[in-house]
Design an enzyme around this catalytic site. Structure first.
Site, mmCIF file in Angstrom:
data_model
loop_
_atom_site.group_PDB
_atom_site.id
_atom_site.type_symbol
_atom_site.label_atom_id
_atom_site.label_comp_id
_atom_site.label_asym_id
_atom_site.label_seq_id
_atom_site.Cartn_x
_atom_site.Cartn_y
_atom_site.Cartn_z
ATOM 1 N N ASP A 262 0.869 -1.168 0.000
ATOM 2 C CA ASP A 262 0.000 0.000 0.000
ATOM 3 C C ASP A 262 0.909 1.222 0.000
ATOM 4 O O ASP A 262 2.084 1.147 0.372
ATOM 5 C CB ASP A 262 -0.959 0.007 1.195
ATOM 6 C CG ASP A 262 -2.138 0.954 0.944
ATOM 7 O OD1 ASP A 262 -2.054 1.767 -0.008
ATOM 8 O OD2 ASP A 262 -3.135 0.889 1.679
HETATM 9 C C1 BGC Z 1 -4.888 3.423 -0.058
HETATM 10 C C2 BGC Z 1 -4.967 2.415 -1.172
HETATM 11 C C3 BGC Z 1 -4.775 3.105 -2.490
HETATM 12 C C4 BGC Z 1 -3.446 3.821 -2.482
HETATM 13 C C5 BGC Z 1 -3.114 4.537 -3.763
HETATM 14 C C6 BGC Z 1 -3.645 4.269 -0.145
HETATM 15 O O1 BGC Z 1 -3.690 5.316 0.753
HETATM 16 O O2 BGC Z 1 -4.960 2.772 1.183
HETATM 17 O O3 BGC Z 1 -6.180 1.729 -1.134
HETATM 18 O O4 BGC Z 1 -4.879 2.189 -3.534
HETATM 19 O O5 BGC Z 1 -3.457 4.781 -1.435
HETATM 20 O O6 BGC Z 1 -3.905 5.647 -3.942
#
Ligand code: BGC
Length: 741
Positions: A262
């Site tokens: 993530d």
């Molecule tokens: C989120 C993810 C997301 C990623 C990219 C993160 O803060 O938890 O679900 O895909 O950002 O935007």
């Protein structure tokens, strides 16, 4: 950048037209041979390069070998607008608007895997057209508490339902040569302290509740990538977690795809090397501030990794494994010349969004058949509430979108009402009048300076003179509502909406409450309001889909994918589950014991006899259905045999409609505690008035087993089981007993 592209294109063309094509470019060769061939041609630096980002959403390929970049995008219910290479700000493209599909709670509420397949195919086409190779979604974290700000992105509280619904989504996306990236693996069940919560859960609960949907996504859906979660499990971050990634995902389930971190979920080079992470995104390393440019060489899996290898402190076994996985991902997506071209904002996609929304909207209550409104008769309708106007596709965090169009509930109702209806609107309450995320704004001016009592007085005055009042409220995508990175403060509706609803209920007996949310809300006025509709966040076609249901153009057939509790203390995570965890002394880590174990959602309510406000699986229709007696083709099974249960369902009303037949299994006598019942089969059946269809559902050993943590295996205890069939978890129509020998 441009020059690099041209160069890699030339290399690619030269290599691919040479008489002897390298194996990795030869599509007729087995995938694994191509991967090995490409790997063998890569330098150490190229290998390290390919396993971390080079911009906010993209990782480099190997330019020299003509292996292209890999572009990811959020996800999960529309394709995110373009941001700058190195910043979160908008790139301000004019061709990156998308169709917003209903949020995944709504998809789950269709209880129809065909809708998942349509969803996956459609969103995959949008991603493909926008030249994205990985969609950061779908999410299948289990709904453990109604306070989780991100529940709207997930598929509800039941592992079986989420697992059945996620598989066709993944297959649909991947049929476009676009990878699904299933998230957030795993135990990411709240946003509060999402980076610092250490989940403590027993193995049985982990395997029975929190892992099955991920497992199905990997094994049955064949997901090509998966995203680690932010939080900790067993004191290790889930983006580099030995137990979850190496032992379970790659070991037990044989996952051959790539684990993507993530954004900002990687914290340590050594752990990232050894504990299963393959592709690092979104880190802000070495004390660089959040979002600082060109930090990529400082990523945990960049120069620090290279340094350890060069100093001989670590070998390249793990590196090669990571590179293989990333190559596989690129070959399956970017380098798949057979994939279709995709399409963006097509009529088909709008139609798909509307159809899925129509099937997912849940009619919670309809006393005296207030709904549907017959628009053929002269009718005066008053619409009340901020959510009748508010654009819901902007906000909520990374799933925020820039849409080509979004029909508000008020517009939808006006479009659908017909010439005989007079539709008026009053505000009722003022919630959050802002509408901005990462530089995308709704452009709406929702400012209204009147006091709550003035607004209520106006609404009551207007409500007295009309035939129907439709209150459209609920939550929105602002912080502490249905929004990433924060949890809700409580179960109640915000902005004193309860007062507005109570006042309207006193003013007009034909009150319809449309609740827009991705979470359960408290409804202290439930007895006073004759009709309640759960309308989710349903994207571009929101207003049209809501109006379809209100005016009866669509007969509702959605069923709740999670329980609506009466009050927060009726939820297991709050009664016994230690939400939101206990802070360690002198450490910024919150230990959270999932003390409720396997009793999540209806499993808790049913087993402890706590009546819900609306039960899991509940949802009404404008017609009525009669269930015949459940029958089985055998009384006992053993080994891998299956038993088939059949039940006739008849549409006994006078409009066509659909019912979801739900099959729950109960094991009344067992050496371990078992929930009162558990969903193990369902089917949505479409029936014309008077029509009867037989619905058959199969049950086998897997559906009867529990996870024995001591043996670390699934166990089925011989004895008698019950198969209960019904239209909701609290509406069982009949049952049959059978034996497992
Ligand atoms: C989120 C993810 C997301 C990623 C990219 C993160 O803060 O938890 O679900 O895909 O950002 O935007």
């Amino acid at each position: 950048m441009k020059l690099k592209y041209i160069f890699s294109l030339i290399v690619f063309t030269v290599l691919s037209t040479k008489a002897e094509k390298p194996i990795y470019l030869d599509l007729n060769q087995p995938l694994e041979d191509r991967v090995e061939d490409a790997l063998s041609r890569m330098t150490l630096k190229e290998k390290v390069n390919i396993i971390h980002a080079q911009s906010k959403f993209c990782s480099p390929g190997v330019q020299r070998l003509g292996i292209p970049e890999l572009w990811t995008t959020d996800g999960p219910h529309g394709i995110r607008p373009e941001v700058l290479w190195d910043e979160w700000e908008q790139a301000c493209w004019s061709n990156d608007s998308c169709v917003a599909f209903p949020a995944l709670t709504c998809l789950a509420a269709t209880w129809n895997p065909e809708m998942s397949a349509l969803y996956g195919k459609s969103i995959g086409e949008e991603a493909r057209y926008r030249k994205k190779s990985v969609i950061l979604g779908p999410g299948v974290n289990i709904y453990r508490t109604p306070l989780n700000g991100r529940n709207f992105e997930y598929m509800g509280e039941d592992p079986y339902l989420a697992g059945e619904m996620v598989v066709p989504y993944i297959k649909g996306v991947q049929s476009n040569g676009v990878a699904a990236c299933v998230k957030h693996y795993a135990l990411n069940n709240q946003e509060l302290n999402r980076h610092t919560t250490n989940v403590i859960v027993d193995d049985r609960t982990l395997y029975e509740i929190y892992l099955p949907a991920f497992k199905k996504a990997v094994i049955d859906g064949g997901a090509w990538s998966i995203m680690g979660a932010y939080n900790y499990y067993k004191d290790q971050h889930l983006c580099h977690n030995q137990y979850m990634l190496n032992d379970i995902l790659k070991g037990e389930w044989g996952f051959d795809g790539a684990v993507i971190s993530d954004w900002g979920g990687t914290h340590n080079t050594e752990e990232a090397i050894t504990n299963g992470l393959d592709l690092e995104f979104g880190s802000w390393t070495n004390g660089l501030s959040n979002g600082r440019s060109n930090a990529y060489d400082n990523y945990y899996l960049a120069d620090p990794y290279l340094k350890l290898i060069k100093e001989g402190k670590i070998g390249t076994k793990e590196l090669d494994d990571k590179v293989r996985r990333v190559l596989r991902l690129i070959f399956r997506t970017e380098m798949n010349p057979c994939r279709p071209y995709g399409s963006l904002c097509s009529d088909e996609h709008y139609a798909a969004a509307r159809k899925i929304a129509g099937e997912g909207i849940v009619l919670l209550k309809n006393k005296g058949n207030v709904l549907p409104i017959r628009s053929s008769m002269p009718t005066r309708i008053l619409v009340v509430g901020e959510n009748a106007l508010k654009m819901m596709t902007v906000g909520g965090g990374s799933s925020s979108l820039k849409v080509q169009r979004e029909i508000s509930p008020l517009e939808g109702i006006r479009n659908c009402a017909g010439n005989n209806c007079e539709v008026r609107f009053v505000r009722g309450y003022v919630g959050d009048v802002t509408g901005e995320y990462n530089g995308v704004t709704t452009g709406q001016n929702l400012k209204d300076d009147r006091s709550p009592s003035e607004l209520i007085a106006e609404a009551v005055r207007e409500a007295k003179g009309v035939d129907y009042v439709i209150f459209v409220g609920g939550l929105n995508k602002s912080q502490h509502q249905d929004c990433e990175d924060s949890d809700r403060a409580g179960l109640e509706l915000p902005y004193a909406q309860d007062d507005v609803i109570e006042a309207l209920a006193d003013a007009n007996k034909n009150l319809i409450v449309v609740n827009i949310s991705g979470n359960a809300v408290a409804m202290p006025w439930v007895k006073k309001v004759p009709a309640i509709v759960q309308a989710w966040f349903i994207g571009s076609e929101a207003g049209n889909a809501i109006a379809d249901v209100i005016f009866g153009n669509v007969n509702p057939s959605g069923k709740l994918p999670f329980t609506f509790p009466v009050k927060l203390t009726d939820v297991a995570a709050h009664a016994v589950g230690e939400y939101p965890g206990l802070k360690r002394v002198n450490e910024d880590i919150w230990d959270e014991q999932y003390g409720e174990g396997i009793l999540v959602g209806y499993r808790w309510h049913d087993t402890k006899n706590i009546s819900p406000l609306f039960a899991f699986g509940h949802g009404l229709s404008y017609t009525t259905f009669a269930f015949g007696k459940i029958k089985s083709n055998r009384n006992a099974i053993s080994g891998d045999e299956k038993v088939t249960f059949t039940v006739p369902v008849t549409n006994t009303g006078d409009v066509a409609g659909a019912e979801v037949v739900q099959l729950y299994i109960s094991d009344p006598k067992c050496s371990v505690m078992r929930p009162a019942k558990e969903l193990k089969g369902f089917a949505k059946v479409f029936l014309q008035p008077g029509e009867t269809k037989e619905v058959s559902l199969e049950i086998g050993k897997d559906d009867l087993s529990y996870f024995d943590a001591g043996k670390h295996e699934w166990v089925v205890e011989p004895g008698e089981f019950k198969a209960l069939v019904g239209s909701a978890s609290d509406n069982i129509k009949s049952f049959a007993t059978f034996k497992y020998n």
